[in-house]
Design a protein around this motif. Structure first.
Motif, PDB file in Angstrom:
ATOM      1  N   LYS A  34       1.308   1.526 -10.039  1.00 27.29           N
ATOM      2  CA  LYS A  34      -0.149   1.599  -9.973  1.00 27.29           C
ATOM      3  C   LYS A  34      -0.701   0.598  -8.964  1.00 27.29           C
ATOM      4  O   LYS A  34      -1.577   0.929  -8.156  1.00 27.29           O
ATOM      5  CB  LYS A  34      -0.715   1.324 -11.377  1.00 27.29           C
ATOM      6  N   GLN A  35      -0.146  -0.618  -8.989  1.00 30.77           N
ATOM      7  CA  GLN A  35      -0.627  -1.641  -8.052  1.00 30.77           C
ATOM      8  C   GLN A  35      -0.290  -1.269  -6.615  1.00 30.77           C
ATOM      9  O   GLN A  35      -1.095  -1.452  -5.706  1.00 30.77           O
ATOM     10  CB  GLN A  35       0.011  -2.998  -8.405  1.00 30.77           C
TER      11      GLN A  35
ATOM     12  N   ALA B 179      -2.558   1.604  -5.473  1.00 30.19           N
ATOM     13  CA  ALA B 179      -3.943   1.195  -5.229  1.00 30.19           C
ATOM     14  C   ALA B 179      -4.117   0.638  -3.816  1.00 30.19           C
ATOM     15  O   ALA B 179      -5.185   0.736  -3.217  1.00 30.19           O
ATOM     16  CB  ALA B 179      -4.372   0.168  -6.279  1.00 30.19           C
ATOM     17  N   LYS B 180      -3.058   0.073  -3.286  1.00 32.49           N
ATOM     18  CA  LYS B 180      -3.154  -0.551  -1.953  1.00 32.49           C
ATOM     19  C   LYS B 180      -2.604   0.363  -0.859  1.00 32.49           C
ATOM     20  O   LYS B 180      -2.474  -0.063   0.295  1.00 32.49           O
ATOM     21  CB  LYS B 180      -2.361  -1.874  -1.947  1.00 32.49           C
TER      22      LYS B 180
ATOM     23  N   ILE C 285      -3.763   7.539  -6.437  1.00 34.44           N
ATOM     24  CA  ILE C 285      -4.262   6.162  -6.299  1.00 34.44           C
ATOM     25  C   ILE C 285      -4.147   5.373  -7.601  1.00 34.44           C
ATOM     26  O   ILE C 285      -4.164   4.160  -7.597  1.00 34.44           O
ATOM     27  CB  ILE C 285      -5.734   6.103  -5.821  1.00 34.44           C
ATOM     28  N   ASP C 286      -4.015   6.079  -8.721  1.00 34.11           N
ATOM     29  CA  ASP C 286      -3.871   5.370  -9.994  1.00 34.11           C
ATOM     30  C   ASP C 286      -2.408   5.263 -10.429  1.00 34.11           C
ATOM     31  O   ASP C 286      -2.121   4.865 -11.556  1.00 34.11           O
ATOM     32  CB  ASP C 286      -4.684   6.081 -11.088  1.00 34.11           C
TER      33      ASP C 286
END
Lengths: 159, 81, 754, 285
Positions: free
Chosen positions: C580-581, C584-585, C467-468
């Protein structure tokens, strides 16, 4: 066979364990104290993987009885780092790729530390002879000797 | 049509021929076709075989295409250390 | 999904750098867990009783006293390991090697085993097992084993590869032949022919970590095995076959491995540990002693090799042949065959013939050791090459260059070579300052070449984006020398993210699909390839997710430098999305982001090396010291150069030990006399100089990054390089390895007296 | 198995005397624990002598030296005075094993292990060293060459302990040296070895003792070899005679470490080299 209670100091901590009187310190450290960083490569003093210091003296823990540790002071690889700060030898071993499989590494680190405490600026030949009791089968010793040289330099700078 | 060369001990399973002519697009077809013609080679294929196509050795991937006019050589499969 | 294996010349960002290995801190602090470092609740100590005889009928095993000893939870003999192999001879051999079945075949052959509450009790129990042996005649020498009247090891072994098939059993398990052209015609054209017999003694891989495992099998037939191995999936398959377990119900976890070099590609006491655990219904830990490792794991062959090479005065070889006799221990192997395949692989020969004889002896079953069988053949061939060069008055390096194989050469083992690196290594040697360095008194210089096949094999990899945005890579090949670092580099390169954002883990057999062993120099080659494809797979997913986040077509998204970039007039101004972005989604764009690949990574690209060695010989004691050593080898592409150098140096050091001092010494009683590191003399730190390396990068056309295997070839040239250097130093040609001080002094004496 | 660490030699002797089973003395343990690991011995009693003060010290003087039985090789190597007086004896002991082994091993342990190849022993014999033995009822002092009687066998009674080694008065212009041959540079057992101790006057060897290791069932004192150099300036002729006398004295075996031929030959080579070093140390040119 009756076990005896051994009270000793390991990496600065007081440790007590019950130990059969014919058990080696190597087995006691691994199986009773839980310090499996001390390795058995031969059990007969020929490979140095089980190197520790006993009252500051470099020894093979496979050639010491557990009961002999009573009242003495032991240092193993687990005690080399200062908290989360690695010892310069540990840092340089990683940096110089001085380990491949890594099984001999704890013994090499303990032996190299004993060398550098005695002789802060060893020659290549002195390093090679001082580490002759530690067998490594992966590296051909090249990067190990270089790592010890680099660590010695680093440690001299800090002094 | 490929001229398929056989290494030493494979020859005895193929009428002592050094070269056999086989039509095949893939290693799978090749092995199937030669085993059909020389049933004794089947044991060797089962035991493990490697196929060299233009000097490049394939041990496992039987889907590998065999280009036309390529040099094909059958070898025993080997271990490493 | 089809993948493109072929090499594309690309500019690397992180490949070729030297970051710190991910397992470094664990290994310098003592935290890393090796084979003997695991514990389980209620674990027992397993010990194995071994034959003191080289060859004996086991008339009776009385375990009753051992069973009655308090604290003993299981005693095992071959009766507890029924033959479930369905007649598969290879598996039967493994089973019989794990535990003797009516006959002890070598000194150290397992005969019985116990599991007890502690080591002291287990040791006592072993002594209470009474075995009645009837000693049989034995043979341990490779040449004696094929003499008429030699004791036959197995009555079911009939020499294969002979026409017509023999009707009498033999200690020659197979005859193999390679080559092309007409050697007799070739020798007839030669101006000079050298013909000589060469011998090498048996050596052991000498890994510092003895074999160790922790086995746990429950009454439901499910089990777990923690073990030091080069191939946990292979161990799972073999152990489950031998014990009649379902493959899916045996979970094998590979510990950190304390060296293998081929010796941990094979099961030894692991099936016994599992069987003990099943019988006792408790976890059982079995750790071999060093003595057991030497007596009862798998060393490499002792050999006896006849080499004949003929050449014109102008240096062109007209024919070459070799007959190779390799001792394989008590079970049939293919070691002579490998020697026969590799012996002349460095050269471009019109007429070449090699014949290999695999020979049985009363010694432990031979297993692979780094470039298995190639060093012994190279010792004979490369020594003969130097003798021949001297005879025709040519520089040995020029002689090799003149005859070196090249693209289009038909290899002595059959196929025609693609792009290969033997000539570049020879040219690098020619230009190396080492070749021009001055030599002192009693010093000499030698060089030699070496070849190994390398291979790839079945491999699969899971790549999960967290997730990171960091990446967890799950691989199934054991890391024997830093491959996790190399594979993390490959994932980072392909995804365009920093090395530090990738963590590579070795999975157990329940967590990933099948992977072949780490052998044949395949680890970084094949897992690296699967990682590239898994990363490309993940990039597809990342692009799709970015497209969803932007709500644009996926075709308009490209992946660059670890980020998604929208392209085209319509979307080009969108701010880039980092991994990363996107990660995260992930939950809102379709769930976890992962890449996967399974591949048969064939075509690891053959490998060549040329070594230079300087020695100094003490003519009064015969002692030889290596004073300078240089390795030149083709690596394809060096992913992590530190660990490529490490492979070169380690292989050379093992070869030096083999050349000078290492050997199995058997007594007349057929027992191994030196099963320990005191008298089995591997090089110590003060024995060696720094080992210089030169990495050549001749890309493998069948790997996206051009990678070749690098791990094995470097052990091939040292035997001959040192023999050639000794010859140049003191004028005696050593034909028996190890070239130990007594052998050298004797050769010097013989030379003076003749 | 019982482990005891007595505080005096007398207590140690009493423990040994009263043990019915197999009793062993533990000093450095570098041989004893190996034999236990290899299952060659099964002790019922181990008597650790490292706690005995009389066995822990070194006294070094030109009028005579004494080395306690529990002194480790490393401690010996750090004793500058002793090293200066008896460099050959100290070097010989320091050749045993690795730094790790040196941290534990002792000269007396090396002697009592009674290997024909023991490194410390030829140097001690050449030096004219004596062993101070404590028994149940008496103490006795015995020349080192009388201790080992065969491989693994000594002349000690089962209730006797060596408390210390003594080295004689050191005459001016004396030197000793010990050399061994091993196939590697470290970590091996001597294939053959030679220890030499000599005194000179105006360049002429006035007295000498020569001892060899690993060439017979016990380390050998070779008086004939000493005679070959006494009265000479250690010229090449004398060295040749020394080498020949040493080779003649050899009664070696073929084993995994060397051949009869090799040992016989190299014994002479090493004696010659060691003699030169000893001569130089004595102040000879």
């Amino acid at each position: 066979m009756s076990a005896v209670l051994v009270s000793t100091t390991v990496n600065g901590d007081t440790v007590e364990f019950a130990c059969p009187q014919d058990e080696t310190l190597l087995d006691a450290l691994r199986n009773r104290v839980g310090l499996t960083g001390v390795k058995e490569g031969c059990g007969t003093g020929d490979c140095g993987a089980c190197s520790i210091t006993l009252n500051g003296r470099l020894v093979c823990s496979c050639l010491v009885l557990g009961v002999e540790a009573s009242g003495n002071s032991i240092e193993t690889v687990e005690g080399m780092a200062d908290g989360n700060k690695l010892h310069p030898l540990q840092e340089k071993f990683i940096e110089h790729a001085a380990l491949q499989c890594g099984i001999c590494t704890p013994g090499f680190l303990v032996a190299a530390k004993a060398l550098l405490e005695r002789k802060p600026n060893p020659t290549v030949e002195e390093i090679r002879y001082a580490l002759a009791g530690n067998l490594c089968r992966c590296t051909g010793y090249d990067k190990i000797v270089r790592a010890v040289q680099a660590a010695a330099k680093e440690m001299r700078k800090k002094k | 049509m490929h001229h398929v060369r056989l290494s030493g001990q494979l020859r005895s399973a193929a009428d002592n021929l050094e070269v056999i002519d086989v039509t095949a697009d893939t290693i799978r077809e090749l092995l199937f076709n030669i085993a059909e013609r020389y049933p004794q080679l089947d044991a060797h294929i089962e035991a493990g075989i490697a196929v060299s196509i233009d000097g490049e050795i394939y041990r496992d991937n039987w889907n590998t295409k065999i280009p036309p006019d390529s040099e094909v050589f059958l070898l025993p499969r080997i271990p490493g250390g | 999904m089809a993948h493109d294996y072929s090499y594309t010349k690309q500019k690397f960002k992180v490949i070729g750098t030297r970051p710190e290995r991910p397992d470094g801190i664990d290994k310098v602090t003592g935290r890393a867990k090796y084979g003997a470092d695991a514990t389980a609740p209620g674990q027992l100590v397993g010990l194995i009783l071994r034959s003191p005889h080289a060859h004996a009928i086991i008339k009776k095993i009385d375990t009753s006293k051992a069973e009655k000893l308090p604290g003993v939870k299981a005693v095992l003999t071959c009766a507890d390991l029924p033959d479930l192999t369905g007649g598969n001879r290879d598996l039967q051999n493994i089973l019989e090697n794990c535990m003797a079945r009516g006959r002890a075949l070598y000194d150290g052959h397992a005969v019985a085993a116990v599991a007890a509450v502690d080591a002291q009790t287990a040791k006592k129990a072993l002594k209470l097992i009474k075995v009645q042996y009837k000693a049989l005649p034995h043979v341990t020498d490779v040449d004696e084993a094929i003499l008429p009247g030699a004791p036959i090891i197995h009555d079911w072994v009939f020499t294969r590869g002979i026409d017509p098939a023999p009707t009498e059993p033999s200690n020659i398990s197979q005859r193999t032949q390679f080559g092309h052209g007409d050697v007799e015609a070739g020798f007839a054209k030669a101006d000079v022919i050298i013909e000589k017999t060469w011998k090498t003694e048996q050596t052991h891989q000498g890994y510092i970590e003895p074999h160790a495992c922790l086995a746990s099998v429950g009454p439901d037939g499910s089990g777990e095995l923690w073990v030091t191995t080069q191939g946990h999936f292979t161990f799972r398959n073999v152990c489950s076959s031998l014990l009649g377990m379902d493959v899916a119900k045996l979970k094998v976890t590979a510990s950190e491995i304390g060296g293998g070099f081929g010796g941990k590609t094979h099961v030894w006491m692991e099936p016994v540990a599992l069987a003990l655990s099943r019988k006792a219904n408790r976890p059982v830990k079995v750790v071999m002693s060093r003595e057991e490792v030497f007596r009862a794991s798998g060393p490499t062959s002792s050999t006896s090799v006849d080499v004949k090479i003929g050449a014109k005065k102008n240096g062109v070889i007209t024919a070459a042949s070799a007959e190779l006799r390799y001792q394989g221990g008590a079970f049939p192997g293919i070691w002579a065959m490998l020697g026969a395949m590799t012996s002349f692989a460095c050269y471009d020969l019109k007429n070449v013939k090699t014949v290999g004889y695999d020979i049985l002896c009363n010694r432990p079953k031979v297993t692979a050791y780094r470039a298995p069988s190639a060093p012994m053949a190279a010792f004979g061939v490369e020594s003969t090459m130097d003798m021949l060069a001297a005879e025709i008055g040519m520089n040995p390096l020029e002689f090799r260059l003149k005859n070196a194989a090249k693209q289009g050469t038909r290899a002595s083992y059959g196929p025609v070579y693609g792009p290969i690196g033997i000539k570049p290594t020879l040219n690098a040697v020619k230009n190396h300052p080492h070749m021009r360095a001055r030599l002192g008194k009693n010093q000499g210089r030698g060089m030699a070449c070496g070849f190994w096949f390398n291979f790839g094999g079945q491999t699969c990899v899971d790549l999960n984006v967290g997730i990171d945005g960091t990446v967890s890579l799950t691989v199934g090949t054991i890391d024997v020398g830093g491959s996790r670092a190399a594979i993390s580099l490959i994932a980072a390169e392909e995804l365009g993210i920093p090395y530090e954002q990738v963590k590579t883990n070795v999975a157990d057999t329940a967590s990933l699909g099948y992977n072949d062993m780490t052998e044949g120099s395949r680890g970084t080659f094949s897992t690296g390839m699967a990682t590239i494809f898994a990363a490309r797979n993940a990039i597809e997913v990342l692009r799709e997710r970015a497209a969803k986040m932007w709500d644009i077509p996926v075709d308009a998204v490209v992946w660059e430098n670890g980020e998604a970039r929208a392209t085209g007039k319509k979307h080009g101004n969108l701010p880039r999305l980092t991994i990363k972005q996107i990660a995260a989604k992930a939950g809102n764009t379709g769930g976890p982001i992962a890449g996967h690949n399974e591949v048969v990574a064939d075509n690891a690209g053959v490998s060549f090396a040329s070594h230079i060695c300087d020695v100094e010989v003490d003519p009064e004691t015969g002692a030889t010291r290596v004073i300078r050593y240089t390795v030149v080898q083709d690596a394809g592409k060096a992913i992590h150069p530190d660990y490529v150098e490490g492979q070169f140096q380690g292989g050379a050091a093992q070869g030096i030990g083999w050349a000078l001092n290492e050997e199995y010494i058997y007594g007349d009683d057929g027992r191994l006399q030196n099963p320990g590191f005191l008298d089995y003399r591997i090089p110590v730190c003060s024995d060696l100089p720094f080992i210089d390396t030169e990495i050549l990068e001749i890309p493998n056309p069948n790997h996206p990054y051009g990678v070749r295997g690098v791990g094995e070839t470097s052990i091939v040239p040292p035997l001959a390089a040192i023999g050639n250097a000794i010859s140049n130093a003191v004028g005696v040609r050593m034909d028996h390895v190890p070239m130990s001080p007594p052998r050298i002094l004797k050769a010097l004496d013989d030379a003076t007296s003749s | 198995m019982r482990f005891e660490s007595p505080a005096t030699s007398k207590e140690a002797v009493a423990l040994l005397a009263s043990e019915k089973g197999h009793a062993y003395i533990l000093a450095g343990g570098t041989d004893l624990l190996v034999r236990m690991k290899m299952d060659l011995i099964e002790p019922d009693l181990i008597v650790d002598i490292k706690g005995i003060p009389a066995m822990q010290s070194i006294n070094a003087s030109s009028t005579g030296s004494r080395i306690g039985a529990a002194v480790s090789g490393a401690e010996l190597g750090e004793h500058n005075k002793l090293k200066k007086l008896w460099p050959g004896v100290v070097e010989a002991t320091n050749l045993i094993g690795s730094d790790q082994i040196q941290g534990r091993c002792t000269m007396v342990g090396n002697l009592c292990n009674a290997s024909p190849a023991a490194d410390a022993v030829p140097a001690l014999i050449a030096a004219g060293a004596k062993a101070v033995i404590v028994g149940k009822n008496k103490r006795r002092t015995v020349a080192v060459e009388k201790i080992i009687t065969g491989p693994g066998q000594t002349s000690l009674a089962r209730d006797e302990v060596i408390e210390a080694i003594t080295l004689p008065k050191r005459a001016p212009r004396s030197g000793d040296a010990y050399l061994r041959f091993i196939p590697r540079t470290e970590m091996d057992i001597a294939v053959v070895s030679a220890g030499i101790n000599l005194t000179i006057s105006r360049g002429i060897v006035t007295s000498a003792r020569v001892a060899l290791g690993a060439v017979a069932a016990t380390p050998l004192l070779v008086p004939g070899a000493a005679r070959a150099i006494i009265g000479t300036k250690l010229d090449d002729g004398a060295l040749d005679k020394l080498a020949a006398a040493c080779s003649r004295a050899c009664k070696p075996i073929d084993d995994k470490r060397g051949t009869i031929e090799y040992r016989t030959r190299v014994a002479g080579v090493l004696a010659r080299r060691a003699a030169k070093i000893a001569y130089q140390r004595a102040g000879g040119a």
